[in-house]
Structures are given as structure tokens and as C-alpha cells.
Design an enzyme around this catalytic site. Sequence first.
Site, PDB file in Angstrom:
ATOM      1  N   GLY A   1     -12.450 -25.376   5.241  1.00  0.00           N
ATOM      2  CA  GLY A   1     -13.149 -26.076   6.531  1.00  0.00           C
ATOM      3  C   GLY A   1     -12.855 -24.232   7.015  1.00  0.00           C
TER       4      GLY A   1
ATOM      5  CB  ILE B   1      -1.526   0.132  15.044  1.00  0.00           C
ATOM      6  CG1 ILE B   1      -2.178   1.545  14.743  1.00  0.00           C
ATOM      7  CG2 ILE B   1      -0.303   0.233  14.962  1.00  0.00           C
ATOM      8  CD1 ILE B   1      -1.210   2.881  15.086  1.00  0.00           C
TER       9      ILE B   1
ATOM     10  CG  HIS C   1      -0.125   0.431   2.232  1.00  0.00           C
ATOM     11  ND1 HIS C   1       0.475  -0.782   3.235  1.00  0.00           N
ATOM     12  CD2 HIS C   1       0.110   1.438   3.085  1.00  0.00           C
ATOM     13  CE1 HIS C   1       0.227  -0.366   4.205  1.00  0.00           C
ATOM     14  NE2 HIS C   1       0.569   0.825   4.383  1.00  0.00           N
TER      15      HIS C   1
ATOM     16  CB  SER D   1       3.231   1.951   6.772  1.00  0.00           C
ATOM     17  OG  SER D   1       2.374   1.232   5.971  1.00  0.00           O
TER      18      SER D   1
ATOM     19  CG  ASP E   1       0.172  -4.410   2.833  1.00  0.00           C
ATOM     20  OD1 ASP E   1       0.102  -3.559   1.351  1.00  0.00           O
ATOM     21  OD2 ASP E   1      -0.159  -3.756   3.537  1.00  0.00           O
TER      22      ASP E   1
ATOM     23  N   GLY F   1      -5.898 -27.312  -1.638  1.00  0.00           N
ATOM     24  CA  GLY F   1      -7.994 -27.061  -2.799  1.00  0.00           C
ATOM     25  C   GLY F   1      -9.203 -28.066  -1.292  1.00  0.00           C
TER      26      GLY F   1
END
Length: 467
Positions: free
Chosen positions: A287, A246, A124, A228, A154, A284
Site C-alpha cells: 500500500g 541525527i 551498527h 549511538s 538497528d 501481507g
Amino acid sequence: MKKSTTLLKPVNSFKTAKLSLIVGAALLSSTLALTSTPALAAWPFQVEGQEMPSLAPMLEKATPAVVSISVVGTHKTQQQNIPEAFKFFFGDRNRGQAQERQFRGLGSGVIIDSDKGYIVTNNHVIANADEIMITLKDGRQLEAKKLGSDAKSDIALLQVEAENLSEIKLADSDALRVGDFTVAIGSPFGLGQTVTSGIVSALGRSNLNIEQYEDFIQTDAAINSGNSGGALVNLRGELIGINTAIIGPSGGNVGIGFAIPSNMMDNLVKQIVEFGEVHRGVLGVSGRSVNSEIAKAMELETSQGSFIEQVMPGSAADEAGIKAGDVIVAMNGKAIKSFFELRAKIGTIGANQKVKLTIIRDGDSEEFTVTLKQDQSADIAAASIHPMLDGAKFNNDSKKQVVVIEQVAEGSPAQMIGLQKGDLITGVNKTRIKDLAQLRDYLKDQAGEVFALNIVRDKNSLYLMIR
């Protein structure tokens, strides 16, 4: 009281998510602040003949590898449509047109390879950037190029050309324990490079709705807007994580910060270096996380793990012999606490990699070696395939062996050239195209050229000319 989460974003583009997420970015300066924990007794130095604890020797080696990042880019914004009542006078010529608006952003990065000039940061921080500048601790400014990124986790990888760079050695983040000391390095609120310390508060934090693949390290080392892409290190100065988010009111620190583990980052970076993008591995299965209710219903002795509800036919899990009703409790010898943790680890380890899964079946523990298959979903950014395809979301249809257009953003270049949701791309010019990888590889050589996309729409074949 309502809880707010602050995702660390470029300082000029804050946005709110489910928990009011803000992602911070680093600002440029040269100030060094240190908030130390009294218990951090390491690297003693002499004061009037007495030894005093200090992190300074470690930081002198680690901090030069943390850089500031400044970016300039453009955002595409949708021009407001003309109300129906005025279309009689003005027509509909402005409908769907996109406007570009320039932005500037700031963030942090970590040098992980000084010889090759590799710098890791958050995706970002550099998203939509047209220009990326790196400022080193010694004041040098360098232009960086983007080698690749993965928005779902990210992570982004940059490269600079320079001599005498410092790098941070990677630690094994799987070896972390709750209570281990941590040190965060970044530049919060424009104060310049700042160092804070704390401990590992928790491991395997997930389901926070921050990223699609979450397996965060939680720390109480102070992380604020401005950190960041910065470094989370251990007391040896080794990188254990990339600071990302945060939880706190209005972007302020309350002692709950999150970092992407170094092992996850390393897996992603290796794929970007080799392929220019992430080749995501898939197991694959579908759950959910084991809880007390599932444990009771399935007569399980464990209350943690990943309960497998379905195994997709022909998947990596199916070929390895995993069945619905199995409970995955460990991967490569490391405990798996939840389905979210399993998904994050599998989704970032890379396609064609072998993993050893420990499974509880009918009360017995068994081990399965699984070779992960490649995710065929649209991880490749449309704009990276061709600028005129920006705004389209692609997927592969392995049965029909075509590329499917799943979505087209309003006012995007993809819409302007005539692409529609549901279109099937079957070829370019006279070349048959079976999947995204072939589409990207073919268009790589078409820069500046006119070409035709062969589209099937509602069982009709047509060509869209693109220049």
C-alpha cells in the site's frame, strides 16, 4: 540548500547514505556535562534557602545504567582483481580472494535488566565485532557477549555478568506527546558521559532511508557523533528511546535527532531473548500513505492512514477479512499516520502476535483482529547459520519447500565453497531441509564437522562438501 543526515555510526567507520547519514558512537571518559532547558523545573534543591530546579536527582539514578561499549573486529575486503593484460603472467589465482582488516569502534548501551545483565545498543555499534567490552560509569570493565541483533531496525542485545548493576525502567513510548521533555545520555566526541535536554519534536518519523523499519522519535536534545546506542529518557528517568541518528552538517548537531521508541525496542528484545533472533511479523499487504490526492480520489474523510492497494492471498490480512481499498487508521487504538509507520510497527511486533486494526471501509469504521504470520524472508544472518555460508543471502520458497540462494557476495566464504545465485538447498547430508529454520537448527550441531549441502542447480542435483 542540500540537507545532510548524520546516522550515528562507530567513530572509525563513517559512511554516507542518501542524506549523508553518519551514526555516532560513545567514547570512554568520566566527564558529566549538562545542558538544561530553563523550562525544565523539576526536583528542586536548596540554594541559600531558595528552591532551584534541577535534573540532578533523576540523573544520579539514570546515568549509571548508560554504558560505554568498545569493540574490536574484522572487516572483509575484496582483493583487487588482476587486470586481464597481466593474467598471462600471473594467472587468475588471486581472483575473488577476500582480505581481513582489523577495526576498533566505540558506542553506548543501556542496561535494561540488571539481574540478567541485559544491555541494549544499536546493531551498527557491534556489527562484525569479535570482542565487545563494556565500561560502566563506576569504571568497571566487563566482557559482553552478543545474544542477538536485528540489522533492519538497528537493535542489538548484549549480556554481561556482574553484580550491583543499575537499570533504566522502560516507559510506554506510545504515550509520548509532541512537547514532552526529553533527556539524552551519551558520550559525544570522546568527551565522556554527557547529558543534554530538549523536547519531543515529532513522532512517527519514517521514510528517512536510515533503517528498513523506521518509526523514530524526533528530539531537539543535542545528539552528536558518540551518542549511538545511548538513552533518551523522560523526566522520570524512564527510557523512551535508543538514540540512533541525527540530521546535521558533518556530524554536528542542529537540533534534529532520532531515537528508536522503547516499545519497538522492547518487542525486538523479547524476541531475541526467546528465539535468539527476530521472528518478524507480517500482515501481507502492500500500500501507500494516504495523502490529499488519495483522499479525494477515494472520497475519504481522513488525510492520514495507510491505504491498502493489495492483499496477498493466504496472508494474515486476507484471513482476517481485510480488502484492497481499506484504509488502516489505527492499530491497538493508536493512530496510524502512514504506511511506513504501519510497516514498522507490524514488522517489529513479532510473529503470531494479535493486533487490532481500525479500518475505514466505504466510509464506515470497522475493527479487525489479525494474527500476524512469520516473515519467511532471510532475516537470519548467513554467518550465524555457519561461517562458511557468510556472504550468501537466503530466502524460503514455501511452495517448493526449499531454501533459495538469492545472492552470493563476491569473494565471500559462500562463493569460495561454490554456492551460486539461484541454487536451491534441499538437504544437508541425508536430512531433508525445507526452510531456513531447519537449516540453522541442523547446522547448530555440526560445529567442526564435515557436512554436505544437497544443491539443485539448473535442475541438476549436486553436493557441496563443507568443513
